[in-house]
Design a protein around this motif. Structure first.
Motif, PDB file in Angstrom:
ATOM      1  N   ARG A   1       0.867  -1.168   0.000  1.00 40.16           N
ATOM      2  CA  ARG A   1       0.000   0.000   0.000  1.00 40.16           C
ATOM      3  C   ARG A   1       0.907   1.222   0.000  1.00 40.16           C
ATOM      4  O   ARG A   1       1.958   1.226   0.665  1.00 40.16           O
ATOM      5  N   VAL A   2       0.504   2.255  -0.701  1.00 39.95           N
ATOM      6  CA  VAL A   2       1.290   3.483  -0.787  1.00 39.95           C
ATOM      7  C   VAL A   2       0.406   4.653  -0.399  1.00 39.95           C
ATOM      8  O   VAL A   2      -0.723   4.772  -0.894  1.00 39.95           O
ATOM      9  N   THR A   3       0.908   5.504   0.499  1.00 40.46           N
ATOM     10  CA  THR A   3       0.124   6.652   0.930  1.00 40.46           C
ATOM     11  C   THR A   3       1.012   7.879   1.046  1.00 40.46           C
ATOM     12  O   THR A   3       2.209   7.774   1.315  1.00 40.46           O
ATOM     13  N   ARG A   4       0.419   9.028   0.828  1.00 43.28           N
ATOM     14  CA  ARG A   4       1.170  10.275   0.985  1.00 43.28           C
ATOM     15  C   ARG A   4       1.389  10.531   2.470  1.00 43.28           C
ATOM     16  O   ARG A   4       0.453  10.427   3.275  1.00 43.28           O
ATOM     17  N   CYS A   5       2.602  10.877   2.846  1.00 45.71           N
ATOM     18  CA  CYS A   5       2.915  11.102   4.255  1.00 45.71           C
ATOM     19  C   CYS A   5       3.987  12.174   4.394  1.00 45.71           C
ATOM     20  O   CYS A   5       5.047  12.077   3.765  1.00 45.71           O
ATOM     21  N   ASP A   6       3.702  13.177   5.205  1.00 51.72           N
ATOM     22  CA  ASP A   6       4.674  14.192   5.589  1.00 51.72           C
ATOM     23  C   ASP A   6       5.184  13.819   6.977  1.00 51.72           C
ATOM     24  O   ASP A   6       4.453  13.937   7.966  1.00 51.72           O
ATOM     25  N   VAL A   7       6.413  13.336   7.067  1.00 53.48           N
ATOM     26  CA  VAL A   7       6.915  12.804   8.341  1.00 53.48           C
ATOM     27  C   VAL A   7       7.108  13.875   9.404  1.00 53.48           C
ATOM     28  O   VAL A   7       7.280  13.553  10.579  1.00 53.48           O
ATOM     29  N   THR A   8       7.082  15.142   9.022  1.00 53.18           N
ATOM     30  CA  THR A   8       7.173  16.193  10.038  1.00 53.18           C
ATOM     31  C   THR A   8       5.858  16.356  10.799  1.00 53.18           C
ATOM     32  O   THR A   8       5.799  17.061  11.801  1.00 53.18           O
ATOM     33  N   SER A   9       4.809  15.704  10.321  1.00 49.53           N
ATOM     34  CA  SER A   9       3.492  15.753  10.954  1.00 49.53           C
ATOM     35  C   SER A   9       3.250  14.455  11.713  1.00 49.53           C
ATOM     36  O   SER A   9       3.164  13.378  11.113  1.00 49.53           O
ATOM     37  N   GLY A  10       3.098  14.550  13.022  1.00 48.26           N
ATOM     38  CA  GLY A  10       2.798  13.365  13.811  1.00 48.26           C
ATOM     39  C   GLY A  10       1.493  12.715  13.374  1.00 48.26           C
ATOM     40  O   GLY A  10       1.375  11.481  13.359  1.00 48.26           O
ATOM     41  N   ALA A  11       0.509  13.515  12.989  1.00 49.52           N
ATOM     42  CA  ALA A  11      -0.782  12.974  12.546  1.00 49.52           C
ATOM     43  C   ALA A  11      -0.629  12.161  11.268  1.00 49.52           C
ATOM     44  O   ALA A  11      -1.263  11.106  11.109  1.00 49.52           O
ATOM     45  N   ASP A  12       0.218  12.640  10.346  1.00 45.15           N
ATOM     46  CA  ASP A  12       0.459  11.901   9.107  1.00 45.15           C
ATOM     47  C   ASP A  12       1.115  10.555   9.388  1.00 45.15           C
ATOM     48  O   ASP A  12       0.766   9.531   8.788  1.00 45.15           O
ATOM     49  N   VAL A  13       2.089  10.553  10.285  1.00 47.92           N
ATOM     50  CA  VAL A  13       2.790   9.310  10.602  1.00 47.92           C
ATOM     51  C   VAL A  13       1.857   8.335  11.303  1.00 47.92           C
ATOM     52  O   VAL A  13       1.860   7.128  11.016  1.00 47.92           O
ATOM     53  N   GLU A  14       1.021   8.838  12.222  1.00 47.25           N
ATOM     54  CA  GLU A  14       0.022   7.979  12.868  1.00 47.25           C
ATOM     55  C   GLU A  14      -0.922   7.373  11.836  1.00 47.25           C
ATOM     56  O   GLU A  14      -1.276   6.183  11.915  1.00 47.25           O
ATOM     57  N   ALA A  15      -1.338   8.175  10.853  1.00 46.37           N
ATOM     58  CA  ALA A  15      -2.244   7.679   9.809  1.00 46.37           C
ATOM     59  C   ALA A  15      -1.562   6.618   8.954  1.00 46.37           C
ATOM     60  O   ALA A  15      -2.196   5.635   8.546  1.00 46.37           O
ATOM     61  N   LEU A  16      -0.283   6.812   8.683  1.00 47.26           N
ATOM     62  CA  LEU A  16       0.478   5.832   7.906  1.00 47.26           C
ATOM     63  C   LEU A  16       0.514   4.486   8.626  1.00 47.26           C
ATOM     64  O   LEU A  16       0.265   3.423   8.033  1.00 47.26           O
ATOM     65  N   LEU A  17       0.810   4.522   9.916  1.00 50.09           N
ATOM     66  CA  LEU A  17       0.859   3.298  10.706  1.00 50.09           C
ATOM     67  C   LEU A  17      -0.526   2.678  10.849  1.00 50.09           C
ATOM     68  O   LEU A  17      -0.677   1.445  10.823  1.00 50.09           O
ATOM     69  N   ALA A  18      -1.552   3.509  10.957  1.00 47.90           N
ATOM     70  CA  ALA A  18      -2.927   3.001  11.044  1.00 47.90           C
ATOM     71  C   ALA A  18      -3.310   2.269   9.765  1.00 47.90           C
ATOM     72  O   ALA A  18      -4.055   1.277   9.804  1.00 47.90           O
ATOM     73  N   THR A  19      -2.798   2.743   8.632  1.00 44.17           N
ATOM     74  CA  THR A  19      -3.048   2.049   7.364  1.00 44.17           C
ATOM     75  C   THR A  19      -2.491   0.635   7.402  1.00 44.17           C
ATOM     76  O   THR A  19      -3.142  -0.322   6.960  1.00 44.17           O
ATOM     77  N   ALA A  20      -1.296   0.481   7.956  1.00 42.13           N
ATOM     78  CA  ALA A  20      -0.690  -0.849   8.065  1.00 42.13           C
ATOM     79  C   ALA A  20      -1.534  -1.763   8.940  1.00 42.13           C
ATOM     80  O   ALA A  20      -1.775  -2.930   8.604  1.00 42.13           O
ATOM     81  N   VAL A  21      -1.994  -1.233  10.069  1.00 42.59           N
ATOM     82  CA  VAL A  21      -2.797  -2.044  10.991  1.00 42.59           C
ATOM     83  C   VAL A  21      -4.137  -2.411  10.355  1.00 42.59           C
ATOM     84  O   VAL A  21      -4.586  -3.562  10.432  1.00 42.59           O
ATOM     85  N   THR A  22      -4.770  -1.447   9.701  1.00 40.93           N
ATOM     86  CA  THR A  22      -6.081  -1.683   9.080  1.00 40.93           C
ATOM     87  C   THR A  22      -5.983  -2.651   7.908  1.00 40.93           C
ATOM     88  O   THR A  22      -6.799  -3.574   7.769  1.00 40.93           O
TER      89      THR A  22
END
Length: 242
Positions: free
Chosen positions: A53-74
């Motif tokens: 899975r590929v998603t847009r993520c700005d690593v300077t944003s904690g919310a973006d990184v949390e969403a990225l990890l949530a994608t993996a879990v989901t």
């Protein structure tokens, strides 16, 4: 059995260069992979499997990184491996470097790695297992002229890795780092020929490294082959600055 059979890995900065090579290596060894990148580009097509899975993520944003990890879990059910690889350069002498260029490099490399380590570790400690791999650089060991921002960020990643390893070891979470040297990637091949040649002259093995050679070390640290290693830094440099 493949080294990462059934495991789920997240890789930031995964759309090209070292990050893409790491993702490909993990896939070959049985993992499902979620890539985060500001510019995902053709990464999904390049890897060509339903375990990505590929998603847009700005690593300077904690919310973006949390969403990225949530994608993996989901999508895949867990986060077993986290690779904090996203990075940029904004090179200039200390005298001419703009403050915003210093801040941006620190934010992407150091704060981004902190976000990834922090949020991945929170998931992994609940699972009782996990491996975090942080991509530093040889610049963080020796310091490079024209890179006060980059060298500071990459040195900071080593300190962050050691501190996080001490905090999370008792929960079954390992945190290690890699310091690549001159690796052939879009970022390094864009440098002036004179600078490239100067760096090559410092390498005992007399060649640049390939992204796949860094990926092989990341695979080792992600897998059970390194089960008794945490808080370590492995250099992938061809012997440069031993």
């Amino acid at each position: 059995m493949p080294l990462l059979d059934g495991r789920v890995a997240v890789v930031t900065g995964g759309a090209q260069g070292i990050g893409l090579a790491i993702a490909a290596a993990f896939l070959r060894e049985g993992a499902s992979v979620v890539l985060g990148d500001l510019n995902p580009g053709t990464a999904l097509a390049d890897l060509g499997t339903d375990r990505v899975r590929v998603t847009r993520c700005d690593v300077t944003s904690g919310a973006d990184v949390e969403a990225l990890l949530a994608t993996a879990v989901t999508e895949f059910g867990s986060v077993d491996v986290m690779v904090n690889n996203a990075g940029i350069t904004r090179d200039a002498s200390m005298r001419t470097m703009r403050e915003e260029d210093f801040d941006q490099v620190i934010a992407v490399h150091l704060k981004g790695t902190w976000h990834g380590t922090r949020h991945a570790a929170a998931i992994m400690r609940e699972q009782g297992r996990g491996s975090i791999v942080n991509i530093s650089s040889l610049s963080g060991k020796v310091g490079m002229a024209g890179q006060t921002n980059y060298s500071a960020a990459k040195a900071g990643i080593i300190g962050l890795t050691k501190a996080a390893a001490k905090e999370t070891a008792r929960f079954g979470v390992r945190v290690n780092a890699i310091q690549p040297g001159l690796i052939r990637s879009p970022m390094t091949t864009a440098m002036p020929e004179k600078v490239w040649d100067q760096k090559m002259a410092e390498i005992p093995m007399a060649r640049a490294g390939e992204p796949g050679e860094v990926a092989a070390v990341a695979l080792f640290l992600a897998s059970d082959l390194s089960s008794y290693m945490t808080g370590t830094t492995l250099e992938v440099t061809g012997g440069r600055f031993m």
